[in-house]
Design an enzyme around this catalytic site. Structure first.
Site, short mmCIF file in Angstrom:
data_model
loop_
_atom_site.label_atom_id
_atom_site.label_comp_id
_atom_site.label_asym_id
_atom_site.label_seq_id
_atom_site.Cartn_x
_atom_site.Cartn_y
_atom_site.Cartn_z
N HIS A 185 -9.74 1.22 4.60
CA HIS A 185 -8.50 1.45 5.34
C HIS A 185 -8.75 2.42 6.48
O HIS A 185 -9.54 3.36 6.34
CB HIS A 185 -7.42 2.00 4.40
CG HIS A 185 -6.06 1.99 5.02
ND1 HIS A 185 -5.68 2.94 5.94
CD2 HIS A 185 -5.02 1.12 4.91
CE1 HIS A 185 -4.44 2.67 6.35
NE2 HIS A 185 -4.03 1.57 5.74
N GLY B 245 2.73 -1.29 4.31
CA GLY B 245 2.82 0.13 3.97
C GLY B 245 4.25 0.53 3.66
O GLY B 245 4.77 0.30 2.57
N GLY C 122 1.74 2.44 10.98
CA GLY C 122 2.58 3.64 10.90
C GLY C 122 3.51 3.84 12.07
O GLY C 122 4.14 4.89 12.18
N GLU D 161 -5.90 -5.04 10.34
CA GLU D 161 -4.94 -3.98 10.60
C GLU D 161 -5.32 -3.25 11.88
O GLU D 161 -6.14 -2.31 11.84
CB GLU D 161 -4.93 -2.97 9.45
CG GLU D 161 -4.43 -3.50 8.14
CD GLU D 161 -3.79 -2.39 7.31
OE1 GLU D 161 -2.62 -2.54 6.94
OE2 GLU D 161 -4.43 -1.37 7.07
N GLU E 68 -7.14 4.83 7.59
CA GLU E 68 -6.88 6.24 7.27
C GLU E 68 -8.07 6.86 6.53
O GLU E 68 -8.35 8.05 6.67
CB GLU E 68 -5.57 6.37 6.46
CG GLU E 68 -4.37 6.17 7.37
CD GLU E 68 -3.12 5.64 6.69
OE1 GLU E 68 -3.05 5.66 5.44
OE2 GLU E 68 -2.21 5.20 7.42
N ASN F 64 0.87 -1.18 0.00
CA ASN F 64 0.00 0.00 0.00
C ASN F 64 0.90 1.22 0.00
O ASN F 64 1.50 1.55 1.02
CB ASN F 64 -0.90 -0.04 1.24
CG ASN F 64 -1.72 1.23 1.39
OD1 ASN F 64 -1.81 2.04 0.47
ND2 ASN F 64 -2.31 1.42 2.57
N TRP F 65 0.98 1.88 -1.15
CA TRP F 65 1.90 3.02 -1.26
C TRP F 65 1.31 4.32 -0.70
O TRP F 65 1.99 5.33 -0.64
CB TRP F 65 2.31 3.21 -2.73
CG TRP F 65 3.49 2.35 -3.11
CD1 TRP F 65 3.85 1.16 -2.52
CD2 TRP F 65 4.47 2.62 -4.10
NE1 TRP F 65 4.99 0.67 -3.11
CE2 TRP F 65 5.39 1.55 -4.09
CE3 TRP F 65 4.65 3.65 -5.03
CZ2 TRP F 65 6.49 1.49 -4.96
CZ3 TRP F 65 5.75 3.59 -5.89
CH2 TRP F 65 6.66 2.52 -5.85
N LYS F 66 0.02 4.28 -0.32
CA LYS F 66 -0.62 5.48 0.24
C LYS F 66 -0.37 6.68 -0.69
O LYS F 66 -0.39 6.52 -1.90
CB LYS F 66 -0.14 5.72 1.67
CG LYS F 66 -0.29 4.45 2.53
CD LYS F 66 -0.12 4.69 3.99
CE LYS F 66 -0.28 3.37 4.74
NZ LYS F 66 -0.32 3.52 6.19
N SER G 53 2.76 -1.98 10.40
CA SER G 53 4.19 -2.04 10.73
C SER G 53 4.82 -3.39 10.41
O SER G 53 5.67 -3.89 11.17
CB SER G 53 4.41 -1.67 12.20
OG SER G 53 3.98 -0.36 12.44
P1 PGA Z 1 2.60 0.48 7.66
O1 PGA Z 1 1.19 0.71 6.93
O2 PGA Z 1 3.10 -0.86 7.17
O3 PGA Z 1 3.45 1.61 7.21
O4 PGA Z 1 2.34 0.47 9.14
C1 PGA Z 1 0.30 -0.36 6.76
C2 PGA Z 1 -1.02 0.10 6.23
O5 PGA Z 1 -1.51 1.15 6.68
O6 PGA Z 1 -1.61 -0.55 5.35
#
Ligand code: PGA
Length: 237
Positions: free
Chosen positions: A93, A220, A168, A162, A95, A10-12, A199
């Protein structure tokens, strides 16, 4: 038939044309591990170009609108993602749930629209730190699943567990706790693949994979670099 493992990056809101070599390198690595399904969920601006540099890699979007088209300035629809070359989309997600106040009913509508457009789905669920501390993780996740999957048959949908508190940062649940949550998800949604996200590193992924329960990972930060992402891929093969 045994389920295939699935690794999703997931490149966000990261990445531009300068990162196409990274995407190509991840595509090369995916071809070297054909037993694992590998996908990258990219910013929509990169989907078409990514398809050009790594034909074998599944490319996904990170969200879509609940309607297939309409007067929704700034939004992207599931059919648009599909037409651009995406074969999957992340939905729900944390976020999106936090930044855009997305609730389970809206996410369920997105799930139905994305499935109708022919996209596979990675549906994200997970409890907050507060829910975790109060021992409510299982109840929260079960409720998110039931509500977010209302009106669908579960086909073509993988579930990413998640925990919001693990995204994060640098702390993750113990592998045994992840296995319990994965078991709960498997019991609630039969036949689905369950990913762990939050993470993820090669080190903690190895421990979770060895513990069993999860079918893969949603990654991520460690998916932004071909070497760190490939290290996770290699241990899943
Ligand atoms: P992260 O993000 O691996 O940087 O914690 C994961 C995600 O939000 O999908």
């Amino acid at each position: 038939m045994a389920k295939r493992s699935l690794l999703v990056g997931n490149w966000k809101m990261h990445g531009d044309g300068g990162d196409l070599p990274v995407i190509a390198a991840i595509g090369d690595a995916a071809r070297q591990h054909p037993a694992v399904d590998v996908a990258l969920c990219l910013p929509a601006t990169l989907i078409d170009r990514a398809r050009g540099v790594c034909p074998g890699l599944a490319i996904g979007g990170q969200d879509c609108h609940a309607e297939p088209s309409g007067a929704h300035t700034g939004d992207i629809s599931a059919p648009m993602l599909r037409e651009a070359g995406a074969s999957l989309v992340l939905l729900g997600h944390s976020e999106r749930r936090e930044d855009h106040h997305e609730g389970d009913a809206l996410i369920a509508a997105k799930v139905r629209t994305a499935r109708a457009a022919g996209l596979e789905i990675v549906l994200c669920v997970g409890e907050t730190a507060e829910d975790h501390a109060a021992g409510r993780s299982a109840a929260v996740v079960r409720e998110q699943l039931t509500r977010s999957l209302a009106g669908t048959d579960g086909q073509g949908i993988s579930i990413a567990y998640e925990p919001v508190w693990a995204i994060g940062g640098d702390s993750t649940p113990e592998p045994a706790e992840v296995a319990v949550m994965a078991g709960l998800i498997h019991d609630t949604v039969s036949g689905t693949r369950v990913l762990y996200g939050g993470s993820v590193t090669a080190e903690n992924a190895a421990a979770m994979f060895a513990q069993g329960g999860v079918d893969g990972f949603l990654v991520g930060r460690q998916s932004l670099d071909a070497d760190t992402f490939t290290a996770i891929l290699a241990l899943m093969d």
